[in-house]
Design a protein around this motif. Sequence first.
Motif, PDB file in Angstrom:
ATOM      1  N   THR A 187      39.043 -16.845  13.545  1.00  0.00           N
ATOM      2  CA  THR A 187      38.013 -15.839  13.795  1.00  0.00           C
ATOM      3  C   THR A 187      38.628 -14.474  13.524  1.00  0.00           C
ATOM      4  O   THR A 187      39.852 -14.328  13.411  1.00  0.00           O
ATOM      5  N   GLU A 188      37.785 -13.457  13.448  1.00  0.00           N
ATOM      6  CA  GLU A 188      38.296 -12.099  13.266  1.00  0.00           C
ATOM      7  C   GLU A 188      39.239 -11.720  14.404  1.00  0.00           C
ATOM      8  O   GLU A 188      40.293 -11.105  14.185  1.00  0.00           O
ATOM      9  N   ALA A 189      38.876 -12.089  15.621  1.00  0.00           N
ATOM     10  CA  ALA A 189      39.700 -11.745  16.779  1.00  0.00           C
ATOM     11  C   ALA A 189      41.058 -12.434  16.707  1.00  0.00           C
ATOM     12  O   ALA A 189      42.096 -11.818  16.999  1.00  0.00           O
ATOM     13  N   GLU A 190      41.071 -13.711  16.296  1.00  0.00           N
ATOM     14  CA  GLU A 190      42.335 -14.433  16.185  1.00  0.00           C
ATOM     15  C   GLU A 190      43.227 -13.821  15.117  1.00  0.00           C
ATOM     16  O   GLU A 190      44.448 -13.736  15.284  1.00  0.00           O
ATOM     17  N   LEU A 191      42.622 -13.387  14.032  1.00  0.00           N
ATOM     18  CA  LEU A 191      43.396 -12.773  12.953  1.00  0.00           C
ATOM     19  C   LEU A 191      44.111 -11.527  13.442  1.00  0.00           C
ATOM     20  O   LEU A 191      45.293 -11.313  13.170  1.00  0.00           O
ATOM     21  N   ALA A 192      43.402 -10.691  14.202  1.00  0.00           N
ATOM     22  CA  ALA A 192      44.001  -9.459  14.718  1.00  0.00           C
ATOM     23  C   ALA A 192      45.133  -9.761  15.687  1.00  0.00           C
ATOM     24  O   ALA A 192      46.167  -9.085  15.695  1.00  0.00           O
ATOM     25  N   ASP A 193      44.972 -10.809  16.505  1.00  0.00           N
ATOM     26  CA  ASP A 193      46.001 -11.158  17.481  1.00  0.00           C
ATOM     27  C   ASP A 193      47.247 -11.722  16.811  1.00  0.00           C
ATOM     28  O   ASP A 193      48.367 -11.464  17.241  1.00  0.00           O
ATOM     29  N   ARG A 194      47.076 -12.512  15.747  1.00  0.00           N
ATOM     30  CA  ARG A 194      48.212 -13.187  15.132  1.00  0.00           C
ATOM     31  C   ARG A 194      48.993 -12.251  14.223  1.00  0.00           C
ATOM     32  O   ARG A 194      50.218 -12.282  14.197  1.00  0.00           O
ATOM     33  N   GLY A 195      48.292 -11.427  13.434  1.00  0.00           N
ATOM     34  CA  GLY A 195      48.945 -10.472  12.569  1.00  0.00           C
ATOM     35  C   GLY A 195      50.023 -11.091  11.704  1.00  0.00           C
ATOM     36  O   GLY A 195      49.922 -12.232  11.258  1.00  0.00           O
ATOM     37  N   TYR A 196      51.068 -10.362  11.458  1.00  0.00           N
ATOM     38  CA  TYR A 196      52.132 -10.812  10.568  1.00  0.00           C
ATOM     39  C   TYR A 196      53.046 -11.841  11.215  1.00  0.00           C
ATOM     40  O   TYR A 196      54.002 -12.302  10.611  1.00  0.00           O
ATOM     41  N   ALA A 197      52.794 -12.219  12.468  1.00  0.00           N
ATOM     42  CA  ALA A 197      53.579 -13.285  13.084  1.00  0.00           C
ATOM     43  C   ALA A 197      53.289 -14.618  12.412  1.00  0.00           C
ATOM     44  O   ALA A 197      54.087 -15.547  12.482  1.00  0.00           O
ATOM     45  N   GLU A 198      52.149 -14.745  11.767  1.00  0.00           N
ATOM     46  CA  GLU A 198      51.786 -15.991  11.115  1.00  0.00           C
ATOM     47  C   GLU A 198      52.241 -15.971   9.658  1.00  0.00           C
ATOM     48  O   GLU A 198      51.721 -15.225   8.837  1.00  0.00           O
ATOM     49  N   ALA A 199      53.236 -16.812   9.341  1.00  0.00           N
ATOM     50  CA  ALA A 199      53.783 -16.836   7.986  1.00  0.00           C
ATOM     51  C   ALA A 199      52.716 -17.172   6.948  1.00  0.00           C
ATOM     52  O   ALA A 199      52.716 -16.626   5.845  1.00  0.00           O
ATOM     53  N   VAL A 200      51.790 -18.059   7.298  1.00  0.00           N
ATOM     54  CA  VAL A 200      50.778 -18.455   6.325  1.00  0.00           C
ATOM     55  C   VAL A 200      49.888 -17.280   5.944  1.00  0.00           C
ATOM     56  O   VAL A 200      49.476 -17.145   4.785  1.00  0.00           O
ATOM     57  N   LEU A 201      49.607 -16.392   6.896  1.00  0.00           N
ATOM     58  CA  LEU A 201      48.779 -15.233   6.575  1.00  0.00           C
ATOM     59  C   LEU A 201      49.526 -14.259   5.677  1.00  0.00           C
ATOM     60  O   LEU A 201      48.931 -13.594   4.822  1.00  0.00           O
ATOM     61  N   ARG A 202      50.835 -14.184   5.860  1.00  0.00           N
ATOM     62  CA  ARG A 202      51.630 -13.350   4.955  1.00  0.00           C
ATOM     63  C   ARG A 202      51.578 -13.927   3.541  1.00  0.00           C
ATOM     64  O   ARG A 202      51.487 -13.191   2.561  1.00  0.00           O
ATOM     65  N   ASP A 203      51.638 -15.258   3.466  1.00  0.00           N
ATOM     66  CA  ASP A 203      51.557 -15.905   2.158  1.00  0.00           C
ATOM     67  C   ASP A 203      50.216 -15.624   1.483  1.00  0.00           C
ATOM     68  O   ASP A 203      50.155 -15.362   0.276  1.00  0.00           O
ATOM     69  N   VAL A 204      49.144 -15.694   2.251  1.00  0.00           N
ATOM     70  CA  VAL A 204      47.815 -15.431   1.687  1.00  0.00           C
ATOM     71  C   VAL A 204      47.727 -13.987   1.194  1.00  0.00           C
ATOM     72  O   VAL A 204      47.215 -13.723   0.101  1.00  0.00           O
ATOM     73  N   ALA A 205      48.228 -13.048   1.995  1.00  0.00           N
ATOM     74  CA  ALA A 205      48.174 -11.641   1.608  1.00  0.00           C
ATOM     75  C   ALA A 205      48.969 -11.382   0.329  1.00  0.00           C
ATOM     76  O   ALA A 205      48.596 -10.535  -0.488  1.00  0.00           O
ATOM     77  N   ARG A 206      50.049 -12.145   0.152  1.00  0.00           N
ATOM     78  CA  ARG A 206      50.909 -11.925  -1.018  1.00  0.00           C
ATOM     79  C   ARG A 206      50.412 -12.681  -2.256  1.00  0.00           C
ATOM     80  O   ARG A 206      50.357 -12.128  -3.357  1.00  0.00           O
ATOM     81  N   ASP A 207      50.059 -13.962  -2.087  1.00  0.00           N
ATOM     82  CA  ASP A 207      49.788 -14.820  -3.243  1.00  0.00           C
ATOM     83  C   ASP A 207      48.372 -15.387  -3.301  1.00  0.00           C
ATOM     84  O   ASP A 207      48.008 -16.001  -4.305  1.00  0.00           O
ATOM     85  N   GLY A 208      47.590 -15.226  -2.235  1.00  0.00           N
ATOM     86  CA  GLY A 208      46.282 -15.860  -2.187  1.00  0.00           C
ATOM     87  C   GLY A 208      45.318 -15.342  -3.245  1.00  0.00           C
ATOM     88  O   GLY A 208      45.423 -14.208  -3.705  1.00  0.00           O
ATOM     89  N   LEU A 209      44.379 -16.197  -3.620  1.00  0.00           N
ATOM     90  CA  LEU A 209      43.340 -15.851  -4.598  1.00  0.00           C
ATOM     91  C   LEU A 209      42.030 -15.664  -3.837  1.00  0.00           C
ATOM     92  O   LEU A 209      41.430 -16.621  -3.363  1.00  0.00           O
ATOM     93  N   THR A 210      41.612 -14.418  -3.697  1.00  0.00           N
ATOM     94  CA  THR A 210      40.447 -14.078  -2.886  1.00  0.00           C
ATOM     95  C   THR A 210      39.173 -14.652  -3.491  1.00  0.00           C
ATOM     96  O   THR A 210      38.917 -14.497  -4.684  1.00  0.00           O
ATOM     97  N   VAL A 211      38.358 -15.302  -2.653  1.00  0.00           N
ATOM     98  CA  VAL A 211      37.075 -15.848  -3.104  1.00  0.00           C
ATOM     99  C   VAL A 211      35.905 -15.309  -2.270  1.00  0.00           C
ATOM    100  O   VAL A 211      34.747 -15.622  -2.553  1.00  0.00           O
ATOM    101  N   ALA A 212      36.204 -14.509  -1.259  1.00  0.00           N
ATOM    102  CA  ALA A 212      35.155 -13.825  -0.490  1.00  0.00           C
ATOM    103  C   ALA A 212      35.811 -12.665   0.251  1.00  0.00           C
ATOM    104  O   ALA A 212      36.928 -12.795   0.758  1.00  0.00           O
ATOM    105  N   GLY A 213      35.101 -11.543   0.304  1.00  0.00           N
ATOM    106  CA  GLY A 213      35.638 -10.394   1.004  1.00  0.00           C
ATOM    107  C   GLY A 213      36.656  -9.634   0.181  1.00  0.00           C
ATOM    108  O   GLY A 213      36.714  -9.766  -1.047  1.00  0.00           O
ATOM    109  N   SER A 214      37.488  -8.852   0.867  1.00  0.00           N
ATOM    110  CA  SER A 214      38.430  -7.956   0.206  1.00  0.00           C
ATOM    111  C   SER A 214      39.846  -8.185   0.721  1.00  0.00           C
ATOM    112  O   SER A 214      40.067  -8.239   1.937  1.00  0.00           O
ATOM    113  N   ARG A 215      40.794  -8.295  -0.206  1.00  0.00           N
ATOM    114  CA  ARG A 215      42.204  -8.424   0.194  1.00  0.00           C
ATOM    115  C   ARG A 215      42.649  -7.207   1.003  1.00  0.00           C
ATOM    116  O   ARG A 215      43.460  -7.321   1.924  1.00  0.00           O
TER     117      ARG A 215
END
Length: 207
Positions: A167-195
């Motif tokens: 959820t949006e709230a979970e994303l804000a709480d986890r932040g850069y502590a989640e390695a997978v989210l760092r991977d998405v920010a670096r290498d992910g291919l956006t299919v909805a919304g904005s990087r």
Amino acid sequence: MDLSRPLMTVTPTLDGDVLAVLANHDGIFTTGQLHRLLARHSEEGIRKVLRRLTKQGVVLSDRVGNAFAYRLNREHLAAEHIIGLARIQKTLLERIEDRLESWELPPVYAAVFGSAARGGMTEDSDVDLLLIRPDDADDDQWETQVHELAVEVTRWTGNDTRPLEFTEAELADRGYAEAVLRDVARDGLTVAGSRTWLTGHLRKGKG
């Protein structure tokens, strides 16, 4: 399906790798240039494939100095099908984008990540899909949408699809502590919304 070697869906040979390079570029390539891009194969093997494809007419050769350069014959009857196969990853992303746009509860952000985004996918790899869910989304409706999309992507590719949801709230709480989210920010291919939206929220979470 291996999205980094898309013509393997119809041929496991070197021919498919050579055609994929030629189909994705409008320029010409010498044997040496193709070998640098397809280092897993020998230059002699590439040369033999080019001779065979030239005889078929699907590849054109041009003399450049003392060497020959090669390009896809885009007027060949087979060319449109070769190009379509070579661009399978783009087609997959477009289909996912279209499905997400049709959702009654669209995600705030979504991206394909992991091996499918980095170019290291094999026929045994999962298609990893990040979905950021609106905080006020109805649980049942959201889960139905996600399940239907996962089934479709698997049917399109032959690979298991693994949605990762926050959820949006979970994303804000986890932040850069989640390695997978760092991977998405670096290498992910956006299919909805904005990087930019994603990286902004991750920075907030880091703070």
